[in-house]
Structure formats: structure tokens, C-alpha cells
Design a protein around this motif. Sequence first.
Motif, PDB file in Angstrom:
ATOM      1  N   MET A  25       3.525 -32.570 -27.826  1.00 41.61           N
ATOM      2  CA  MET A  25       2.714 -31.636 -28.631  1.00 41.61           C
ATOM      3  C   MET A  25       2.589 -30.287 -27.926  1.00 41.61           C
ATOM      4  O   MET A  25       2.525 -30.218 -26.711  1.00 41.61           O
ATOM      5  N   ALA A  26       2.557 -29.230 -28.707  1.00 45.74           N
ATOM      6  CA  ALA A  26       2.545 -27.886 -28.128  1.00 45.74           C
ATOM      7  C   ALA A  26       1.240 -27.591 -27.397  1.00 45.74           C
ATOM      8  O   ALA A  26       0.178 -28.073 -27.783  1.00 45.74           O
ATOM      9  N   ARG A  27       1.354 -26.805 -26.321  1.00 47.59           N
ATOM     10  CA  ARG A  27       0.166 -26.321 -25.617  1.00 47.59           C
ATOM     11  C   ARG A  27      -0.655 -25.442 -26.540  1.00 47.59           C
ATOM     12  O   ARG A  27      -0.107 -24.645 -27.298  1.00 47.59           O
ATOM     13  N   ARG A  28      -1.963 -25.585 -26.455  1.00 47.74           N
ATOM     14  CA  ARG A  28      -2.837 -24.756 -27.274  1.00 47.74           C
ATOM     15  C   ARG A  28      -3.867 -24.048 -26.401  1.00 47.74           C
ATOM     16  O   ARG A  28      -4.233 -24.568 -25.351  1.00 47.74           O
ATOM     17  N   HIS A  29      -4.295 -22.895 -26.862  1.00 47.20           N
ATOM     18  CA  HIS A  29      -5.292 -22.141 -26.105  1.00 47.20           C
ATOM     19  C   HIS A  29      -6.388 -21.678 -27.054  1.00 47.20           C
ATOM     20  O   HIS A  29      -6.117 -21.321 -28.195  1.00 47.20           O
ATOM     21  N   LEU A  30      -7.641 -21.705 -26.555  1.00 47.26           N
ATOM     22  CA  LEU A  30      -8.772 -21.221 -27.351  1.00 47.26           C
ATOM     23  C   LEU A  30      -9.296 -19.918 -26.758  1.00 47.26           C
ATOM     24  O   LEU A  30      -9.612 -19.856 -25.566  1.00 47.26           O
ATOM     25  N   HIS A  31      -9.390 -18.898 -27.589  1.00 45.95           N
ATOM     26  CA  HIS A  31      -9.911 -17.596 -27.163  1.00 45.95           C
ATOM     27  C   HIS A  31     -11.214 -17.352 -27.928  1.00 45.95           C
ATOM     28  O   HIS A  31     -11.225 -17.362 -29.160  1.00 45.95           O
ATOM     29  N   ARG A  32     -12.313 -17.173 -27.179  1.00 43.15           N
ATOM     30  CA  ARG A  32     -13.625 -16.999 -27.826  1.00 43.15           C
ATOM     31  C   ARG A  32     -14.070 -15.553 -27.782  1.00 43.15           C
ATOM     32  O   ARG A  32     -13.862 -14.873 -26.784  1.00 43.15           O
ATOM     33  N   MET A  33     -14.707 -15.090 -28.835  1.00 44.85           N
ATOM     34  CA  MET A  33     -15.183 -13.702 -28.873  1.00 44.85           C
ATOM     35  C   MET A  33     -16.319 -13.546 -29.882  1.00 44.85           C
ATOM     36  O   MET A  33     -16.532 -14.402 -30.733  1.00 44.85           O
ATOM     37  N   ARG A  34     -17.042 -12.444 -29.744  1.00 44.56           N
ATOM     38  CA  ARG A  34     -18.102 -12.112 -30.696  1.00 44.56           C
ATOM     39  C   ARG A  34     -17.680 -10.873 -31.476  1.00 44.56           C
ATOM     40  O   ARG A  34     -17.203  -9.899 -30.895  1.00 44.56           O
ATOM     41  N   ILE A  35     -17.877 -10.903 -32.773  1.00 45.53           N
ATOM     42  CA  ILE A  35     -17.492  -9.766 -33.616  1.00 45.53           C
ATOM     43  C   ILE A  35     -18.481  -8.620 -33.403  1.00 45.53           C
ATOM     44  O   ILE A  35     -19.692  -8.809 -33.478  1.00 45.53           O
ATOM     45  N   ALA A  36     -17.949  -7.419 -33.128  1.00 44.24           N
ATOM     46  CA  ALA A  36     -18.782  -6.243 -32.890  1.00 44.24           C
ATOM     47  C   ALA A  36     -18.996  -5.460 -34.183  1.00 44.24           C
ATOM     48  O   ALA A  36     -18.218  -5.575 -35.142  1.00 44.24           O
ATOM     49  N   PHE A  37     -20.045  -4.672 -34.188  1.00 49.98           N
ATOM     50  CA  PHE A  37     -20.360  -3.780 -35.308  1.00 49.98           C
ATOM     51  C   PHE A  37     -19.139  -2.915 -35.663  1.00 49.98           C
ATOM     52  O   PHE A  37     -18.767  -2.783 -36.827  1.00 49.98           O
ATOM     53  N   SER A  38     -18.502  -2.377 -34.621  1.00 53.70           N
ATOM     54  CA  SER A  38     -17.376  -1.455 -34.850  1.00 53.70           C
ATOM     55  C   SER A  38     -16.104  -2.179 -35.294  1.00 53.70           C
ATOM     56  O   SER A  38     -15.116  -1.522 -35.618  1.00 53.70           O
ATOM     57  N   ASP A  39     -16.118  -3.499 -35.307  1.00 50.46           N
ATOM     58  CA  ASP A  39     -14.986  -4.258 -35.846  1.00 50.46           C
ATOM     59  C   ASP A  39     -15.067  -4.362 -37.364  1.00 50.46           C
ATOM     60  O   ASP A  39     -14.126  -4.840 -38.005  1.00 50.46           O
ATOM     61  N   CYS A  40     -16.218  -3.960 -37.936  1.00 52.25           N
ATOM     62  CA  CYS A  40     -16.451  -4.161 -39.371  1.00 52.25           C
ATOM     63  C   CYS A  40     -16.348  -2.836 -40.116  1.00 52.25           C
ATOM     64  O   CYS A  40     -16.536  -1.759 -39.546  1.00 52.25           O
ATOM     65  N   ASP A  41     -16.033  -2.935 -41.390  1.00 52.51           N
ATOM     66  CA  ASP A  41     -15.801  -1.754 -42.211  1.00 52.51           C
ATOM     67  C   ASP A  41     -16.959  -1.559 -43.197  1.00 52.51           C
ATOM     68  O   ASP A  41     -17.941  -2.311 -43.165  1.00 52.51           O
ATOM     69  N   PRO A  42     -16.888  -0.531 -44.029  1.00 52.18           N
ATOM     70  CA  PRO A  42     -18.006  -0.270 -44.943  1.00 52.18           C
ATOM     71  C   PRO A  42     -18.296  -1.411 -45.927  1.00 52.18           C
ATOM     72  O   PRO A  42     -19.356  -1.428 -46.540  1.00 52.18           O
ATOM     73  N   ALA A  43     -17.355  -2.358 -46.075  1.00 52.53           N
ATOM     74  CA  ALA A  43     -17.654  -3.544 -46.892  1.00 52.53           C
ATOM     75  C   ALA A  43     -18.455  -4.568 -46.085  1.00 52.53           C
ATOM     76  O   ALA A  43     -18.698  -5.677 -46.558  1.00 52.53           O
ATOM     77  N   GLN A  44     -18.846  -4.203 -44.871  1.00 51.53           N
ATOM     78  CA  GLN A  44     -19.701  -5.032 -44.002  1.00 51.53           C
ATOM     79  C   GLN A  44     -18.961  -6.198 -43.359  1.00 51.53           C
ATOM     80  O   GLN A  44     -19.576  -7.039 -42.711  1.00 51.53           O
TER      81      GLN A  44
END
Lengths: 139, 139, 139, 139
Positions: free
Chosen positions: A1-20
Motif C-alpha cells: 500500500m502506498a505511503r500516506r502523509h497527513l498535513h494539518r492546517m487552520r484556514i485563515a481569514f485571508s484564505d477566504c473570498d467575499p463569498a466567505q
Amino acid sequence: MARRHLHRMRIAFSDCDPAQIVFFANYFKWFDTAFREFCTACGVPSWRETTATRGIIGAPLVDAQAKFRNSATYGEDIEIESWVEDWGGKSFVMRHVARRGDTVLCEGREVRVFAVQDPEDPLRIKAIPIPEDLRAACS
Amino acid sequence: MARRHLHRMRIAFSDCDPAQIVFFANYFKWFDTAFREFCTACGVPSWRETTATRGIIGAPLVDAQAKFRNSATYGEDIEIESWVEDWGGKSFVMRHVARRGDTVLCEGREVRVFAVQDPEDPLRIKAIPIPEDLRAACS
Amino acid sequence: MARRHLHRMRIAFSDCDPAQIVFFANYFKWFDTAFREFCTACGVPSWRETTATRGIIGAPLVDAQAKFRNSATYGEDIEIESWVEDWGGKSFVMRHVARRGDTVLCEGREVRVFAVQDPEDPLRIKAIPIPEDLRAACS
Amino acid sequence: MARRHLHRMRIAFSDCDPAQIVFFANYFKWFDTAFREFCTACGVPSWRETTATRGIIGAPLVDAQAKFRNSATYGEDIEIESWVEDWGGKSFVMRHVARRGDTVLCEGREVRVFAVQDPEDPLRIKAIPIPEDLRAACS
């Protein structure tokens, strides 16, 4: 089975657009970062180092696709799971799934190559056959 | 024959990555802008206005794909040609081609829907059947 | 002594420019995220919640400054320390320092206000006197 | 009187944040692009060319500041006026004003240096005395 990796992050205000919600192109950026974190977890040296030692400037994309399943917004914690789905002669297929808890937000598929500077034009780059050691490390 | 729109721009230093070329995810951002410019050229009011008048917050993506044909770098002038390739019941397919002169840099394909705020959850959005007037305007 | 918050992150490839270093404007984006993380650590609800409960859409900047001390590049882990330096009647001063280990990379200074939608023009925003409870929470 | 350059652009949807206005850090990015367009208008070759011919990798910032006067939103056309305010021995001060018609949106001040790769550490950069020909071209 293929190696897998988990990347964790928090969504920032500046990652979002005027549709919120997350501006969709950010998922591609995050998948690219998740790919590099996957490589690091697999023991692949930085592209800076591979550029110096072997001329390999990185693993640029020749094709990228994402399906947007559910929207997400700032302040939410997400994780991206990454693995190699398929190895070809000169290219390979990365898969990424971004989730918030059990909810799938976005599914990504990238076709990548390992590249060197084009010897005939230093402003352009060129794919090389997949190096065996990098394939072994990431499988 | 479908309406087409040309969006011209110059690649900035900050659009490029340490490999000296356009960071690929920027093409998705530029295609999104080119789509909106296409809408404007077709007479579609701003999403701000459609939100106020009809509740339509925009035309978010459900699927986005790009094929990267040739690399480009800062200071280069490019143009993006955009058109609707196909209309479905709830979704439609946008195509974009980014070129530097005659050189194709990137080909994009987006599946989009027209969306309203989800009445059951104001943080989420929901697709609606394609409004006839918007389809007529963009065809 | 003022409350302080540490925000940790890893620099991504796409955060860097063709000079191989962090594109400077990203520090402003990261300081903005660090400010919001600081607020969250201080118990300030999300702006989404304060918009709904009190009309406060956030704490936008009226002035932002950064001094760039040392360059940094992708793959490096950094941390951003944030605190309120000064409270005025309608504005307050946030300070941020980004460090890689003991090396100061960038020092930021932001003047912020708490804002509501301008009642006379919903496309514009307006500063309000600093709410006592928010000042108390962040001090 | 100092040379001045006007850079015109349209604000994109993805330039704006959930508060529906331009995400402030984008002004810094645009000022950086406006600075490069100013250089080009003054006859300064691309940094790619100066890197090859003289080792000068560009004119990175040591300090950047912006005052946010009025908010702006997507679909609006703006222009950025740029000029050199002051020349020092190793640094110079750029000024930028972003306007929508007669309305000042943002005023920027950048302190920049001309830089070469640090000979002792290729991952870092180093300021040089301002070259006379570049100063003459941009004055």
C-alpha cells in the motif's frame, strides 16, 4: 500500500473570498505544500539541495485537477491526506484529499514530473525519467 | 459559435516561485478573474448586484483542471482566452487558454454552478438551475 | 505586562519568490493571521460571530509597517510573537516579531480599529470606539 | 522633480476578503509590482538580466509601510502612482499612492536597497552602495 502523509492546517481569514469561503485556488497551493511535506516525510531532500547535488529543481505539475465537494471557512481546522497513486516513466500521479473532520472538502489529482533546468534555455525547465531512488522513497 | 473574451495581463515578480516560473496555482486565480471579465463583457452584473437583486452570490467551481504546457516568467505579457464550452442543467463548462504570443502556456477547464446562500446554513452555499437569462448572455 | 501569543508555522515553497526568499508581503498576511490567533487565544469570538451579535466585522488595519531584518526561505520553521503595545480611543497598536530560532526575521507594527459596516454605505466600513470588553480580553 | 509612473489595474474578486474589501496585504504586493513597472519605465533592465550581468538580484525591501485611507472592492479600477522620494547611500525611499478616481485608497512608503547574493551564504542576500547609473535612471 502506498505511503500516506497527513498535513494539518487552520484556514485563515485571508484564505477566504467575499463569498466567505476558501478561495478555491488555495486548495491547489495547499496541495502543493502537502506534496512537499509528503516528500520530506519520505526522506526526499529539499529541492534546494537536489538542485545543488543533482540539478533537480523540483517536481513541477503538468496537470492539476480538483473537485470541490463542500465549502469551508476561516477558523476551521482541516487536514490533507496525500499519496502517490501511480508511477509512469516520466510522470507520476499524486492524490490529495482535504477534510474537515469526516467531511470531504476537496479532492485533488496532480500529474508531476521531476525537472531540471533546460540546458538549451535557462529560463525554461525539462522533465527527466523518474529517478529510481526518489520513486522508492515515495512509494 | 460561443462568445469569447480576451484578458490581457503582465506576469509579476510575486507571481513566480523559486523555480523562477509562474507558481502554477496562479493560473487558476487568473482563470477565475478571466471568467469574471468574460461575464462582465457579456453584460452579467457584478455578483454584488446579483446577490442583492436575486440572491445569486456568484458562480463557484465544482471542478477545476489545468494542463501546464510551457512555463512563463515575470515581465512577460500574456493573454487568456475564455469561453463556455458546454451548458448542463445545473452546471456549465468554461474553457481558458493562456498564451504568450503563439505559445500556449496553460489550458484550463472549469465546471461552475450558479449559487445562492444555503437557506438551511448561511455559512454554506447551494447550486441552482442555470438561469435562462445568464445562459443567453454568456452564449 | 501585555498578553503575548506565539504562532508557529513552516515557510512553504509558494511563499517564496524568484530571489529564493519569502516574498515580503507574506509577512503582513502572516501577522494578520497571528493577530486573529492572538484574539482567539484571548477569548475573542470569531468575526463571523461578532458580526452577527454586535455588528463588528473585524479589526481592520489603518496603518501597517514591517522592518525586514533577515531573509528566510522555504522549509524553515518560524514563530511569530504578538501583543498589544498601546490602546488609544478608537485604535490600538499590535506588535509582531517573526523569528527563526533566535534570529529576528521581521518586526511588524499594525494600527487597527474595530469596525462596523458603514450605515450610510454598505460597501464601506467605519471605526467604532474600542469596546471595553475586547480591550480587557486582549490586554 | 522626481520621475513618476502610473500603474493601472482592476481589483479582482480573489483580491478581496470576507469583509468584501481588498485584503490589505495586497496593496504591498501591488506596490512592489508598481515599483518594478516604475523601474522598467525608467529603463532599468529586468532583475534577471542584472543578476546575469552585474549580480544584482533586485531591490528588496528593508522597511515597508502603508496607510489605509479608504476601502475598495472588486471590479473597481484603480491606479498607483510611484516615485523615489529620497536617495541615501545604501537605501532609497519609494512612495506609492493608490487611488480610485480622486479617492486616495492607500499610501505606501518603502525603503529599498539594491542587493547581491551574500558571497558567504548563497541562501542570504546583501545590500550594496546604490549604483550611480540606476540612481540616475530612476531620478
